[in-house]
Motif scaffolding. Structure first.
Motif, PDB file in Angstrom:
ATOM      1  N   SER A   1      -1.471 -10.632   3.854  1.00 44.84           N
ATOM      2  CA  SER A   1      -0.424 -10.224   2.783  1.00 44.84           C
ATOM      3  C   SER A   1      -1.095 -10.038   1.474  1.00 44.84           C
ATOM      4  O   SER A   1      -0.612  -9.306   0.559  1.00 44.84           O
ATOM      5  CB  SER A   1       0.723 -11.131   2.613  1.00 44.84           C
ATOM      6  OG  SER A   1       1.217 -11.159   3.983  1.00 44.84           O
TER       7      SER A   1
ATOM      8  N   ASP B   1      -4.018  -9.031   0.852  1.00 43.28           N
ATOM      9  CA  ASP B   1      -5.046  -7.993   0.694  1.00 43.28           C
ATOM     10  C   ASP B   1      -3.774  -6.839   0.406  1.00 43.28           C
ATOM     11  O   ASP B   1      -4.405  -5.779  -0.203  1.00 43.28           O
ATOM     12  CB  ASP B   1      -5.524  -7.681   2.184  1.00 43.28           C
ATOM     13  CG  ASP B   1      -6.528  -8.645   2.330  1.00 43.28           C
ATOM     14  OD1 ASP B   1      -6.969  -8.431   3.827  1.00 43.28           O
ATOM     15  OD2 ASP B   1      -7.008  -9.412   1.633  1.00 43.28           O
ATOM     16  N   ILE B   2      -2.780  -6.672   1.165  1.00 37.01           N
ATOM     17  CA  ILE B   2      -1.791  -5.901   0.782  1.00 37.01           C
ATOM     18  C   ILE B   2      -1.231  -5.615  -0.507  1.00 37.01           C
ATOM     19  O   ILE B   2      -1.172  -4.675  -1.253  1.00 37.01           O
ATOM     20  CB  ILE B   2      -0.623  -5.935   1.751  1.00 37.01           C
ATOM     21  CG1 ILE B   2      -0.753  -5.761   3.373  1.00 37.01           C
ATOM     22  CG2 ILE B   2       0.682  -5.185   1.376  1.00 37.01           C
ATOM     23  CD1 ILE B   2       0.284  -6.138   4.149  1.00 37.01           C
ATOM     24  N   ARG B   3      -0.922  -6.921  -1.220  1.00 40.19           N
ATOM     25  CA  ARG B   3      -0.506  -6.892  -2.548  1.00 40.19           C
ATOM     26  C   ARG B   3      -1.657  -6.388  -3.390  1.00 40.19           C
ATOM     27  O   ARG B   3      -1.268  -5.634  -4.380  1.00 40.19           O
ATOM     28  CB  ARG B   3       0.068  -8.220  -2.930  1.00 40.19           C
ATOM     29  CG  ARG B   3       1.044  -8.597  -2.404  1.00 40.19           C
ATOM     30  CD  ARG B   3       1.617 -10.037  -2.554  1.00 40.19           C
ATOM     31  NE  ARG B   3       2.921 -10.250  -1.914  1.00 40.19           N
ATOM     32  CZ  ARG B   3       3.772 -11.426  -2.295  1.00 40.19           C
ATOM     33  NH1 ARG B   3       3.479 -12.127  -3.153  1.00 40.19           N
ATOM     34  NH2 ARG B   3       4.935 -11.520  -1.526  1.00 40.19           N
TER      35      ARG B   3
END
Lengths: 598, 598
Positions: free
Chosen positions: A560, A562-564
């Motif tokens: 999560s 990494d995604i942000r």
């Protein structure tokens, strides 16, 4: 003294310090616990653990705790010191020699009301007086907040203000919707409030039995129970040395202590229920009131005509006090002496401010018996007795079940509200199934959380040992943590304006891999840390962005992040949300999908 | 072979024997467990433990379980044996040498549907065919009853017949309200049904991670989990040897095995989510379908436009699969390949009868995130995908949350019923507060019991290790027992016609001091007995009419027996009830009590 002083557990909880908030109307300081959180403001939470977790306090069990309320009572007056009743051998179950628990060594004044006045919080509330106890609990309930943290819940008819004021407390007590159990002889008490419109409270039971345990163990159980969050403690001792054990507990307890006086009365007649008399019982009430017991469980609702209603039950009468009274009534063919002398019991309680916990002697002890005729007949009587007690300015709460399947729980709350005039409800669980001995802290946590949400003010804990044996220290902790989480789940569901702060703080810590913060913000930091460290014990692991559940490649929270980071790099998630929302469509043309017949 | 065969736990549970009920339509025998009870008829209960608790069975983990369904599939036809896909090194995460788990040694046929037909229970149900699997589960659900034991509950819209018939099962499956997860390559399976109108089921998660555990431990966890009551088991392995570990598990599992194929696909691309491709994923589906996996969790509802909806969440995306897909979508700026190729996934599943468990990749992982936009956007997509899958005759269940405070739980059930066409709901808890790591089996048991009552068909367990590390064998047992009691509490509340038999039997045993019976009838006889014996260990104690909680003088159940004996001696409780009811009056004259203002 014959024996060593009990060893009790002291020291702050992890990352925590004791803080005190001052009063404005009275001289008082209200303890709270402040948990440090990395890179965030500390979180202040309610703290029932007393001076034992204050490194600045000097603890000496043989001396007892300081008299927090001493000055208040002096200022308030209306009380007199007197020579209390002499302790008899019968008070300690005729124990002697090495078997007699040594008496508590430091003397305290015994007080009672002057004349025939009532010195109860209810009397003062009705007179429009805001006592120091009322201000204390108002400050305590706000947990250091300056305003509501959030408002999101279904209060089910409860009235939860953003901030509790001393006047709100006074009004709730005057209306009978709340009580502050605070015997004038328990001056070591840090006052607390029990009521539907306040934080849901929990009680832990301690006490020896004829088979096992000792004063040293019981004092430590009390200290241990409040360390983990018990708001009141009941001493349900049924063995020897009941009087002396209780003294050691009371003088060292910052929380209200409840008892069932009938147990000691029964010990005084050598366990022969038929030999109980009103006189022996009355004497026991005075004995315990002089010591400082804050609330009495009294099974005055078990009436002669109700006993046959239990004939067809699967588990009969499961309340100790209820069964004792039923035996007495049947043997003597007479109405309960508790019921007949209830007026006089009120006269005693009002002189010391001992609150009533009107016992549910006919509570169901199995799913089959839930919500039966006997149970509700008693509840209606408790409603009648509530009015009698209130007429004498006595504080009252109502005890409740028991074993109740989920679909019958709401009816219990509804019936209690209907018949008991909004007096606080204090349930034992309820257990939502009978089939899991060894796990009844869990079968009952389900019912307790639900009935707490519906309006129950205090939840009496159940430990894993229920139905099997006397709980030990580990069981006490498990029961307390279980009931703290259940009461907190209830506060959240009710929309208590402060409840969600802790959930959010711990979830932020979890998401940020601040492992120590996650442990420290939890109800049991030690256990959480131990469990984590079973598979990842090194110090370096506390910085790891994963745990052994998923490992580094599969940790959803790591991913999560990494995604942000990726989204920020590109253009920011918010803009992306806009763009994709407009473009998003179900890719399948409508005519390829067969609509099901409605 | 390089390594020893796993040691697994066998042997009957206490006082229990395996019994088998025969079919009438097909050749089958349905296992159940019969618990002996002193002086009463034995109690027959549902039994998920497989041949491991049958002393008459020969267990050889290296050979696997007998193919219960072999004859049925042969009779039914419509399938062909073929040379399955070759196992590659990537399938086992490139493990080699001593690190490579030895392959399961005994070969089995690999089957698939002939032509392009569907061989799913749904296809047969719609065609009006009652399969052996359907008859099997119908007999199983009735637990040996000839009629309803009781009808007392609030089914919340569920339809629970007194007795389940094969035709009722067929109808429920045809309507999509229930599934029998039963891959044609998992012939060792003892079939079970998941649906709102049947017993509430529970799932246990096992599986290694990169950090810890091994094939031997995981096979034993599976055997251990079903011994205590797990109805299905998910192998969520994310470390090495995923293929070979799964083989050992499948060949030895009498319960359905679920997986998340995305995990193994990710391992095949060395953990780089961006390197995932549809082709690799597709190959993994076939690989796992050939092995016999009964249901796939597929996060096809995590769509590109939903990802930014998670930007403001406190805990982001907490689903492993959901976070992996979100990362892939964002990186490639493309719609999910699972969503885009969903049709083709259906084509694979229908050839083997692998059921869909449509994953809740955007479930809330904290109280703050409960019931948010992202969560329900995904749920609506899962409803659309359900219709697509049904159009291809694929069985479907829908996964659900997560972390949800009590007041928001009902809305989850309502939304799922509204958008997902009554497909079975399969939730993870939900946890009703975040603040108790170490006790999340309990925070979630509260939510699970409630949502099970409201209509959820299967509850995925949570262990004490949640949020902290990979569960070990003890955690697995604690999680299973906790979820068994929660699912049973739900069955009771729904008014399941058989549920209360066990509560009544154990309560009778408790009331009669038949200690061994009480232990044996509980969900965990060993723990109950150990706890009792901590303070009362002697054989003679098992006849005692008390335990160490209260001792001989204070045991309410003992006293209840005394009361009944006394009443019988006199005149019988019933007559007494009459007499006292007429005579019972509130003794206080009305004018001494002040009526509170209404």
């Amino acid at each position: 003294m014959n024996r060593p002083v009990p060893k009790i557990t002291t020291g702050a909880l992890p990352a925590s310090r004791k803080v005190y908030a001052s009063g404005t109307l009275h001289e008082l300081r209200v303890p709270m616990r402040e948990i440090s959180v990395t890179d965030e403001a500390p979180l202040t939470v309610y703290d029932s653990s007393g001076p034992y977790t204050d490194p600045a306090a000097t603890i000496d069990i043989a001396k007892g705790l300081p008299e927090v309320r001493g000055g208040w009572l002096q200022t308030r007056g209306e009380v007199e010191a007197y020579e209390g009743r002499a302790v008899t051998s019968a008070d300690n179950g005729f124990a002697e020699g090495a078997r007699l628990t040594p008496p508590f060594p430091a003397a305290r004044d015994t007080l009672r009301a002057t004349g025939d006045r009532a010195v109860t919080q209810l009397a003062y509330a009705r007179a429009g007086i805001v006592t120091p106890e009322m201000e204390f609990v108002a400050i305590r309930e706000n947990e250091g907040r300056a305003k509501a943290y959030s408002r999101d819940g279904d209060p089910m008819g409860a009235n939860l203000p953003d901030l509790v004021t001393p006047e709100f407390v006074r009004d709730e007590i005057a209306a009978g919707r709340a009580i502050i159990p605070a015997n004038i002889n328990h001056r070591e008490l840090e006052p607390m409030i029990i009521g539907r419109n306040f934080l849901v409270k929990i009680n832990a039971n301690i006490g020896n039995s004829a088979v096992t345990s000792s004063m040293e163990e019981e004092v430590e159980k009390m200290v241990w129970a409040i360390r983990w969050g018990a708001d009141t403690v009941m001493d349900l001792s049924t063995g020897r040395n009941i009087h002396n054990i209780r003294d050691w507990i009371l003088r060292n307890s910052p929380v209200p202590i409840g008892t069932v006086p009938l147990y000691q009365a029964l010990e005084k007649v050598n366990g022969i229920a038929e030999d109980l008399t009103w006189e022996i019982y009355r004497d026991t009430l005075i004995e315990q009131a002089e010591q400082g017991v804050d609330y009495f469980t009294i099974h005055a609702g078990v009436r002669l005509h109700m006993i046959p209603m239990t004939a067809k039950r699967v588990t009969g009468i499961v309340s100790r006090g209820g069964s004792i009274m039923a035996k007495w009534c049947l043997h003597h063919h007479r109405e309960s002496f508790l019921y007949e002398h209830f007026d006089e019991i009120c006269d005693i309680c009002r002189r010391y401010d001992v609150s009533f916990s009107l016992g549910d002697g006919l509570r169901p002890g199995s799913i089959a018996d839930a919500n039966d005729e006997a149970q509700f007949a008693e509840l209606r009587t408790l409603g009648e007795l509530t009015k009698i007690a209130w007429a004498k300015d006595c504080q009252v709460m109502i005890e409740g079940p028991g074993h109740v399947p989920m679909h019958k729980i709401k009816a219990n709350m509804d019936e209690q509200l209907k018949h008991c005039h909004e007096a606080p409800f204090y349930t034992l669980g309820p257990l939502t199934t009978d089939i899991a001995p060894g796990y009844d802290h869990i079968t009952s946590a389900i019912g307790a959380a639900m009935i707490g949400w519906f309006g129950t003010a205090m939840l009496c804990y159940v430990t894993p040992k229920e139905h099997l044996g006397l709980p030990d220290r580990d069981d006490v902790k498990t029961g307390v943590i279980t009931y703290k989480l259940a009461s907190h789940a209830a506060d959240l569901a009710k929309g208590h304006p402060g409840a969600q702060a802790r959930d959010d703080a711990i979830s932020r810590a979890r998401f940020d891999f601040r492992w120590e913060d996650q442990f420290n913000l939890g109800l049991d930091p030690d256990t959480a840390r131990e469990m984590h460290d079973e598979t990842m014990p090194k110090e370096a692991h506390k910085l790891a962005h994963f745990c052994s559940m998923c490992g580094p490649k599969f940790c959803s929270m790591k991913i999560s992040h990494d995604i942000r980071a990726e989204a920020e790099k590109r253009e920011g998630m918010a803009k992306m949300a806009e763009k994709y929302r407009d473009g998003g469509d179900l890719y399948m043309p409508a005519d390829t999908v067969e609509e099901p017949a409605e």
